[in-house]
Design an enzyme around this catalytic site. Sequence first.
Site, PDB file in Angstrom:
ATOM      1  N   PHE C  39       0.841  -1.194   0.000  1.00  0.00           N
ATOM      2  CA  PHE C  39       0.000   0.000   0.000  1.00  0.00           C
ATOM      3  C   PHE C  39       0.877   1.245   0.000  1.00  0.00           C
ATOM      4  O   PHE C  39       1.731   1.413   0.879  1.00  0.00           O
ATOM      5  CB  PHE C  39      -0.924  -0.014   1.229  1.00  0.00           C
ATOM      6  CG  PHE C  39      -1.875  -1.178   1.227  1.00  0.00           C
ATOM      7  CD1 PHE C  39      -3.134  -1.064   0.641  1.00  0.00           C
ATOM      8  CD2 PHE C  39      -1.514  -2.403   1.786  1.00  0.00           C
ATOM      9  CE1 PHE C  39      -4.012  -2.143   0.618  1.00  0.00           C
ATOM     10  CE2 PHE C  39      -2.384  -3.486   1.769  1.00  0.00           C
ATOM     11  CZ  PHE C  39      -3.638  -3.356   1.182  1.00  0.00           C
ATOM     12  N   VAL C  77       2.209  -1.811   4.506  1.00  0.00           N
ATOM     13  CA  VAL C  77       1.955  -0.384   4.357  1.00  0.00           C
ATOM     14  C   VAL C  77       3.304   0.330   4.313  1.00  0.00           C
ATOM     15  O   VAL C  77       4.154   0.112   5.173  1.00  0.00           O
ATOM     16  CB  VAL C  77       1.121   0.115   5.564  1.00  0.00           C
ATOM     17  CG1 VAL C  77       0.987   1.625   5.549  1.00  0.00           C
ATOM     18  CG2 VAL C  77      -0.248  -0.548   5.583  1.00  0.00           C
ATOM     19  N   CYS C  78       3.513   1.172   3.311  1.00  0.00           N
ATOM     20  CA  CYS C  78       4.794   1.882   3.190  1.00  0.00           C
ATOM     21  C   CYS C  78       4.990   2.839   4.362  1.00  0.00           C
ATOM     22  O   CYS C  78       4.134   3.683   4.640  1.00  0.00           O
ATOM     23  CB  CYS C  78       4.838   2.669   1.892  1.00  0.00           C
ATOM     24  SG  CYS C  78       6.265   3.790   1.810  1.00  0.00           S
ATOM     25  N   VAL C  79       6.117   2.710   5.026  1.00  0.00           N
ATOM     26  CA  VAL C  79       6.345   3.494   6.248  1.00  0.00           C
ATOM     27  C   VAL C  79       6.390   4.995   5.977  1.00  0.00           C
ATOM     28  O   VAL C  79       5.775   5.776   6.715  1.00  0.00           O
ATOM     29  CB  VAL C  79       7.617   3.012   6.999  1.00  0.00           C
ATOM     30  CG1 VAL C  79       8.877   3.159   6.164  1.00  0.00           C
ATOM     31  CG2 VAL C  79       7.785   3.765   8.312  1.00  0.00           C
ATOM     32  N   ALA C  82       2.981   6.187   5.149  1.00  0.00           N
ATOM     33  CA  ALA C  82       2.111   6.039   6.319  1.00  0.00           C
ATOM     34  C   ALA C  82       2.364   7.137   7.343  1.00  0.00           C
ATOM     35  O   ALA C  82       1.428   7.702   7.916  1.00  0.00           O
ATOM     36  CB  ALA C  82       2.323   4.664   6.951  1.00  0.00           C
TER      37      ALA C  82
END
Lengths: 137, 100, 130
Positions: C39, C77-79, C82
């Site tokens: 994501f 989820v891409c840090v 995010a």
Amino acid sequence: MSEPTVKRFMYINRRAPYGTVYSVEGLEVALIGAAFEQDVCMAFIDDGVYQLKKDQDTSATGIKNFSPAYRALGDYDVTRLYVEGESLQARGLTEDDLMALTYEDEDDDWAEKPSIRLVSREELSGLIDQQDVILHF
Amino acid sequence: MLHTINKSPFEKNSLESCLRLAKPGHDILLIEDAVYAATSGTIVSELVEAAMEDKNVSVLGPDLASRGIDEARLLKGIGIVDYAGFVDLTVKNDKVQSWL
Amino acid sequence: MKFALMVSEGPYTHQSSDTAWQFAKAALESGHEIFRVFFYHDGVNNGTRFTAPPQDDRHIVNRWSELAEEYGLDLVVCVAAAQRRGIIDADEAKRHGKDGDNIAPGFRISGLGQLIEAGIEADRLLQFGD
């Protein structure tokens, strides 16, 4: 021992900078991806060509100017930035309107060479067809 | 190669860009708002019909139904697939490109 | 066949999260493997458990969590994306001094390298976005 997988990645940029986040977050993918030692190139078509416009100055909008980061691509071995000539022309631009991006060619005594390669629609179509993984930003 | 397009051709140029760079023999799947490009009598009908001469164009059925588009309104020769058919198209083609 | 998916728009605004989930479900039901769902951009909003849609609407976040539970899906989820958008797990909450976390069950936060790895490992990488 088996050879590590090397795939041909192409990041296709079709969006103008600043209006949306796609171009800057796409650039981040290209920079991070360079560490994986894959065969990486980028293509700039449609409004994506505006990402390479020189003289970007965001001081009055307060948004971070990320255009200098394109200069780092060469150091990350992303040395092929294909720009579709027809997309430039349709927007009243020429190569002179774009940033001068270069890389040092390790196979040619570190000679400085341009990263931006103007290609025709036909040439780009052929290049896309040769890729393994194509991501649009 | 499979190309997916998800934008209405009346709002964005994704369809046009895809078609100008796709090669003969490629598969094109219209999903989400791009399904409107599959209907007849529009300003892009000719463009899509020209593409169909050497490319395979299909449309995602659930997205047609959601938008109230009857199959009878589609350009002749456009295939309809469901989500499993979408999966099959990605298996059949060795790579996929998403025109957003 | 091994698939990887990238979802780059938030749920409820764009259909891309719905299409990605329907594709993932169809692929898994046909016996294919999904190496990872990554994501990115506003797609990270697929991963907040604070989502509370009306009862007669689909629950996009729970749907992902349930699919992950059933098939052992890796939802990443891409840090960086995010952090910009306030999607946070317990570790990140501690690091940034936030008063809570909101990551949904089955999701994990990790780096962009996970997307590149998915491109390398999977037979096909598909994008769902805007």
